[in-house]
Design an enzyme around this catalytic site. Structure first.
Site, mmCIF file in Angstrom:
data_model
loop_
_atom_site.group_PDB
_atom_site.id
_atom_site.type_symbol
_atom_site.label_atom_id
_atom_site.label_comp_id
_atom_site.label_asym_id
_atom_site.label_seq_id
_atom_site.Cartn_x
_atom_site.Cartn_y
_atom_site.Cartn_z
ATOM 1 N N THR A 25 0.857 -1.080 0.008
ATOM 2 C CA THR A 25 0.144 -0.036 0.003
ATOM 3 C C THR A 25 0.749 1.258 -0.057
ATOM 4 O OG1 THR A 25 -1.932 -1.022 0.980
ATOM 5 C CG2 THR A 25 -1.762 1.087 1.449
ATOM 6 N N HIS A 178 -7.843 -10.768 -1.933
ATOM 7 C CA HIS A 178 -7.513 -10.344 -0.811
ATOM 8 C C HIS A 178 -8.085 -10.803 0.396
ATOM 9 C CE1 HIS A 178 -4.920 -8.516 2.227
ATOM 10 N NE2 HIS A 178 -4.818 -7.430 2.060
ATOM 11 N N ASN A 181 -4.937 -10.437 6.321
ATOM 12 C CA ASN A 181 -4.612 -9.113 7.212
ATOM 13 C C ASN A 181 -5.833 -8.407 7.618
ATOM 14 O OD1 ASN A 181 -1.920 -9.582 6.373
ATOM 15 N ND2 ASN A 181 -1.919 -8.078 4.773
ATOM 16 N N TYR A 183 -9.012 -8.054 6.767
ATOM 17 C CA TYR A 183 -10.140 -7.198 5.763
ATOM 18 C C TYR A 183 -11.301 -8.111 5.823
ATOM 19 C CZ TYR A 183 -6.078 -4.028 5.678
ATOM 20 O OH TYR A 183 -5.165 -3.020 5.903
ATOM 21 N N ASN A 238 -4.694 -5.810 12.128
ATOM 22 C CA ASN A 238 -6.129 -5.038 12.013
ATOM 23 C C ASN A 238 -7.121 -5.838 13.035
ATOM 24 O OD1 ASN A 238 -5.935 -3.177 10.086
ATOM 25 N ND2 ASN A 238 -5.480 -4.520 8.648
HETATM 26 C C1 8OZ Z 1 -0.365 -1.265 5.078
HETATM 27 C C2 8OZ Z 1 -1.174 -0.237 5.156
HETATM 28 C C3 8OZ Z 1 -2.388 -0.211 4.685
HETATM 29 C C4 8OZ Z 1 -2.964 -1.477 4.163
HETATM 30 C C5 8OZ Z 1 -2.349 -4.916 3.882
HETATM 31 C C6 8OZ Z 1 -3.451 -3.662 2.339
HETATM 32 O O1 8OZ Z 1 -1.834 -5.143 5.084
HETATM 33 C C7 8OZ Z 1 -2.773 -3.766 3.502
HETATM 34 C C8 8OZ Z 1 -2.269 -2.506 4.193
HETATM 35 C C9 8OZ Z 1 -0.966 -2.452 4.466
HETATM 36 O O2 8OZ Z 1 -2.822 -5.834 3.518
#
Ligand code: 8OZ
Length: 373
Positions: A25, A178, A181, A183, A238
């Site tokens: 990112t 994706h 992480n 999401y 996250n």
């Molecule tokens: C770092 C900062 C913002 C998003 C991920 C898309 O960790 C990200 C991400 C990484 O998969």
């Protein structure tokens, strides 16, 4: 003996080597549209066997950080077309990472300032990245999400399908779903963020249902040979948590085996952090995960990631533990990472103050080795 520098047949796409640029990112796409400097950035790195783009929002609702790119407007598709053309002109291959952040967002980034959406209304103890009116970046706590109704899920799956089609229209060689992480897809997978009582929560099969809805839609639209997926079985990124990741992710790869995906991309440990991070009582067994996939007939490439140095990567390829190795941060500061690894040369250090947001500085201005400048 197979080496990192041998070519690889990725479901019919010939990769020049087994070194992959991991998704990174960079927050340089205002209004979710990639700029011409983004084409330069990726073209500079086209000697990687495969480039995976930074995470790219499938919809406005799927966006969770300032100035990340999307794939849901004509302007964004045109911006990405310039990127894929520039990479292909250098002989490179590039897939786009399809992203819906779910709860990892902020009301100011959402359509009409609404709450972000999630499997359950559980706020992530995590930060997102905003850019203020004066252009300066700042981190902010993610907003309280609202739980999605089951009736809304087909619309989000449709957004994935549409984005996969847009990816092909933009000239990409494929997509990476994706599912890592913390999401949206990962939020469904893990019990820490999924407390639903309908068909999308509870059992492992139920928590994995949304992932397979997405895989089904994307592969039906563009073909499984153009579809890869990224998983992160134990990452705490996250605020992701599940007490029993081994059976969860073995179920996922066992079922993925039926789809003939181009690759499965696994982040080992904490994303960008310790490789030995664990969730639950026992260390995660990545070899068992791969074995579960192969035993179920999975033939996709096995791509590994997270903190690999050259020796570890060579070892992973030579031993057959992996088919492809993805490098992240080293690619930010070393556009010619492949050549540097081949020669065993020193790597440029990265400047973390320019990782997120900004312009050309720290983006397209890292030096390459003199002999092939
Ligand atoms: C770092 C900062 C913002 C998003 C991920 C898309 O960790 C990200 C991400 C990484 O998969």
């Amino acid at each position: 003996m197979t080496t990192l520098f041998d070519s690889f047949d990725l479901s019919g796409l010939t990769l020049a080597n087994r070194i992959v640029m991991a998704p990174l990112t960079r927050n340089r796409s205002p209004r979710a549209v990639p700029l011409p400097i983004t084409a330069t950035y990726y073209a500079q790195r086209a000697s990687a066997g495969l480039l995976i783009t930074e995470a790219t929002a499938i919809s406005h609702q799927g966006q969770g950080y300032a100035n990340v790119p999307g794939l849901y407007t004509a302007e964004a598709i045109a911006g990405w077309r310039a990127v894929t053309d520039a990479v292909h002109a250098q002989g490179g291959k590039i897939v786009v990472q399809l992203w819906h952040v779910g709860r990892v967002s902020h009301t100011t980034l959402q359509p009409d300032g609404q709450a972000p959406v999630a499997p359950s209304s559980i706020q992530a103890k995590a930060n997102t990245y905003l850019i203020d009116a004066d252009g300066s970046g700042s981190f902010a706590a993610t907003s309280q999400p609202r739980a999605l109704n089951a009736e809304e899920l087909p619309g989000i799956v449709e957004d994935y399908r549409r984005a996969a089609r847009a990816a092909i229209d933009a000239g990409f060689d494929g997509v990476e779903i994706h599912a890592a992480n913390g999401y949206l897809i990962d939020q469904f997978l893990r019990s820490g963020s999924n407390q639903r009582t309908d068909a999308y929560g509870g059992s492992i099969a139920n928590r994995a249902r949304f992932l397979f809805d997405v895989v089904e839609a994307v592969t039906a639209e563009i073909g499984s040979a153009r579809t890869g997926i990224r998983l992160s079985p134990v990452t705490p990124a996250n605020d992701s948590f599940d007490p029993a990741p081994q059976p969860l992710f073995e179920y996922v790869v066992h079922k993925l085996a039926a789809y003939a995906l181009s690759y499965v991309h696994v982040i080992e440990g904490a994303t960008g952090g310790p490789r030995d991070h664990q969730q639950g009582d026992t260390p995660f067994d990545y070899a068992a995960l791969k074995q579960a996939y192969r035993q179920a007939g999975g033939q996709g490439a096995w791509m590994v990631n997270n903190g690999y140095d050259r020796d570890q990567a060579e070892q992973a390829i030579a031993s057959g533990a992996a088919d492809l190795v993805a490098f992240g941060k080293p690619f930010i500061s070393n556009p010619d990472l492949v050549e540097r690894l081949r020669r065993g040369d020193a790597l440029n250090p990265g400047d973390s103050s320019t990782y997120y947001g900004g312009g050309e500085r720290g983006y397209t201005d890292y030096p390459v080795l003199a002999e092939h400048a």
